[in-house]
Design an enzyme around this catalytic site. Sequence first.
Site, PDB file in Angstrom:
ATOM      1  N   ASP B 307       4.405 -12.262   5.611  1.00 54.37           N
ATOM      2  CA  ASP B 307       5.312 -12.072   4.487  1.00 54.37           C
ATOM      3  C   ASP B 307       5.096 -10.683   3.923  1.00 54.37           C
ATOM      4  OD1 ASP B 307       6.870 -14.301   4.279  1.00 54.37           O
ATOM      5  OD2 ASP B 307       5.281 -15.460   3.310  1.00 54.37           O
ATOM      6  N   ASP B 344       6.390  -2.983 -22.748  1.00 54.62           N
ATOM      7  CA  ASP B 344       6.802  -3.819 -21.610  1.00 54.62           C
ATOM      8  C   ASP B 344       5.547  -4.249 -20.841  1.00 54.62           C
ATOM      9  OD1 ASP B 344       7.822  -4.961 -19.415  1.00 54.62           O
ATOM     10  OD2 ASP B 344       9.189  -3.312 -18.889  1.00 54.62           O
TER      11      ASP B 344
END
Lengths: 565, 683
Positions: B307, B344
């Site tokens: 992956d 953030d």
Amino acid sequence: MSPTDLLQILLFLALILAIAPFLGAYMARVFEGRVGFLAPAERAIYAACGTDASEEQSWSRYLGAVLLFNLAGFALLFGILLTQHWLPWNPAGMAPLDWDLAFNTAVSFVTNTNWQAYGGESTLSYFSQMVGLTVQNFVSAATGIAVAVAITRGIARRQARTLGNFTVDLTRGVLYILLPLSILVALALVWQGVPQNLAAYVDATTVEGAQQMLAQGPAASQIAIKQLGTNGGGFFSVNSAHPYENPTPISNLIQMVAILAIPAGLALTYGHMVGDKRQGWAIFAAMGVLFLAGFAVTYWAEMQGNPLLASLPVDQAAGNMEGKETRFGVVNSVLWAVSTTAASNGSVNAMHDSFTPLGGLVLLLNIQLGEIIYGGVGAGLYGMLLFVVLAVFIAGLMVGRTPEYLGKKIESREVKLAVLGMLSMPVGILGFGALAAVLPVALASVQDAGPHGLSEILYAYSSATGNNGSAFAGFGADTPYHNVMLGLAMILGRYAFIAAMLAVAGSLAAKKITPPSAGSFPTHGPLFVGLLIGTILIVGGLTFFPVLALGPIAEHLAMLAGTKF
Amino acid sequence: MIANKEAPLLDARLVRAAAIAALTKFDPRTLARNPVMFVTAVVAVLSTLLLAADIAGGGSENTVLFALLSFWLWLTVLFANFAEAVAEGRGKARADTLRATQRETTAKRLRDAGNRAYQEVSSHSLAQGDLLLVEAGDIVPADGEVVEGIASVDESAITGESAPVIRESGGDRSAVTGGTRVVSDWIVVRVTQKPGESFLDRMIGLVEGAQRQKTPNEIALTILLVGMSLIFLIVVGSLEFFAHYSGALIPVMFLVALLVTLIPTTIGGLLSAIGIAGMDRLVKANVIAKSGRAVEAAGDVDVLLLDKTGTITFGNRMADGFLPVAGTSERTLAEMAMLASLADETAEGRSIVDLARRKFGLDLTAETDAKFVPFTAQTRMSGVDLPDGRRIRKGAADSVLADAYDDAGTTRAPRDLVTAVEQVARSGGTPLVVSVDRKPIGVVHLKDVVKPGIRERFAELRAMGIRTVMVTGDNPLTAAAIAAESGVDDFLAEATPEKKLELIRKEQADGRLVAMCGDGSNDAPALAQADIGVAMNDGTPAAKEAANLIDLDSDPTKLIEVVMVGKQMLISRGALTTFSIANDVAKYFAIIPALFIGVYPGLQALNVMNLGSPSSAILSAVIFNALIIVALIPLALRGVKYAPSSAAALLRRNLAVYGLGGLVVPFVGIKAIDLLINAVGLV
């Protein structure tokens, strides 16, 4: 080494190296069905046999066909030998053979061994020779080739169930390979003075005034196939040492080349059929190195002469000439002896019994390694492939993958079968040989005392199990005991290998092919050749070293010490 | 990490326990599992009988030698037993650690699914399908799947990772493992394991010799060893007859001694130790194998499906560059982007702050009156409204443009902005547009960052002949860029479970062996189809069931280590087999002259080691044969050294070390033992 010796050796090697690639490529075409100049004859044979040439057989059905065909061949030959006095072409009035000799001889020719417990010109009628033996000389050779080709297909094919059709392979082997080459070689031999007739024996008066009967017969044609098919059964008793079988150095060269041509070519046929010529050359090279090493040792040993004769007025400058023909000398006798034992041929142009102990040891070992140094036609290739399976398995683990050969995984089934096949050599040579070494009924045949006597026994059982057919002459083989036991050894040596390797091929054929990568085991190139040679020498050496120590090695060391027996 | 505690190869306690276990392994039923050692044991019994007969007959000049030979033959078997016992001991020690997590606990079994009423039962009486309530502070009694609730679970007992993880019903994070502990909230767990068949149970079985199933290559090798033994049986058996022919009288004791030195006792004695040690190394790497076969097959892998996210890249996109437009300076863009990201907390946001700091040494702090605008699914932007009125936004190109030009969107966007956005996208990155007061000032290049060292890993794998394929949901453009950067051989873009399965089938049809790892339920079919499937421990029960290996650390790069362990196991077996067979050459040169020198004095020439006497020669060979097993135990446990390289290079190296070494070492060893025996005057 004298320049003439060197020249003869190089000429021989050059001829083999020149012929093998052509023959190899041609045979691949034959078995891929791309040669058809005798197609009508082929079709007629299939029609007569009721064979559908397009129908292929699984390994077990292929094996069944081989066994059935050989059994029928045995029955026919056995019958002929028992009844030759009723059959035509018997101008010398030969009597029927005893059952044990007939059994031994029939097995011997069906298994491509051509062990001869009889003298050809004093035992067999022309009919027995031509219809009995020569037929088997062709089909036993073709059987070997067919089996080798079927096994090659098994390795080459991907997820397949079949290996080919035995009748088709057999027919093509005879029609396109053995027959044409035999005709060629027979003509060449006739040119060199080998007789080819059906005449009665000739009475002659020698220069000294003695009376001598000169045997005649269809010798050239028989000799051609005896060499090409690695059969080796002589038309005359002393085989290719006989001036009618092998009159000149040129006929000698032709025959030596004929012995190795097909086995050497088949190694390359293999490369063609598996789609990677390098694989064929790797096998060819392993065989070649073993061949040259054997030749070097034997040549050296024979040139040393016999120290026991040093005090006698015998000139040994030309080496040990006992049992050798002066028209061949040491170099051609050694070259022949090494070729014939390496290639499972068994024809001789000198007496192996009279070689020096070390020379004899090499001949013996050539046979004991399993007749894989070029080997018998077909048999040499599949015997070598058995060792390839073992070498790939042992060393293949060392690269950290399940061992693979040409992308096919070698797993427990293949290992089991290869081991079973390999067991036939120690059982036939050591097991049967051990019995012969102690049973009084067997010992009566041994001529010489001491270690040489043991070598005679060993040679006989090695020759039989290895399907070679040559002999140490001192061994009186024609007794009911040895006829039966040697016959059984021949059967064991022939069919254990065939059955095991056909089963391996059947199992490999069904497998997928893993595409080669940097992680897969490389089976071409010097590393693999060395590995294969090492495996053969270690496995073969470990099996036979003790008994060789008691036979030829003890004899050699005793000879150096001046001991006689 | 508990399971990772490094023990020395041999410690006193382990050796003591193994010595005792070695004695119990003389049980014929245990010996029969190993044909070569069984033959050796039979020969040892025979030698004892021969010794007894010799003594009963009043003794002979050979009595002492017979006694010594018999003694060393027994030791040979003992040493082989010891090798296996040591490997088992190490395996068991690790298994015990694992098993400690499986100790009996009380389970709260729900009477029915509807309500929370439960009865307390022993964890050992649980059956598959039982529903259990696990509350804060409880140990999870068995492997299972969360069907209700959400909880944080401490899995450190299994993975060694101390931070608790979230387990909840549904989705890909629903599996819980027996032995872990719920630290907050509660969950209802459906038991998925059959009693005694948990993954741990299977693993424990693999490191305990008695239950261990032989792997396919081990079986094939055993057949070869049996075949070799048979050949040597014929060799030695027939030798008696040939000796008789030659007029030599050899005591049967010498022949049986010869037999034992010839049959492959070295590899025979160490074979099972190698297998157990391989499993043990795997446990050490925190991987649970469901069968030894799977580990061995890992060595054969041709294609590795990895992956992208988490394996090849960090999984979070990171800021990699600032591309200003419309006359803005790069520094201003960085400043604005940084201000918009200060609050953030996502990895992307933090990486922007990081980059600005690194590149321009900016050290801004959030102004107290600044109003942060968090990311929402509606606006798909985040940013900040500064006290001076400036309004800074960052977000996906289309949303920021829609914000800047209302619905007209991209059509009115400046040319250089469009070019910058396209440029980033083409290189495989994600463009993040920054605007000030609805005016776009530039693009932040967000990039999938490839893990350091992964390129070298792939190069190693390539050298081993293994092809790597990156699997990603990204579009082909992005995938190609990352593939090029990471050095992966191939990629599958826009991958779906179906496409993955199809790829595996295609590779298999071409004859290749495929390994992959996965965690989600939709990975299960592909995991089952792959020859080697590694499931992450935090994956779904379906994925874990379909896989044949489970990685407790949930680290997808572990696949590479599993391949190495598999290869090392095979190499160790092959190397010791080669060594064992090559050893026989020297043994022949010791024993054959010793046996026959009486009848053929010339055979002294074969005594190339110049051993003292026939008696000492035979004894030295037998002693060497026994001691070499002990000497090689560490090698069997550790495994033969393995550096990733091509098969040809490996073969060349191992043939030189174990083939040639196997030829030479015994010549030296036997000679040394012989010198010692003669110095002491033993025989």
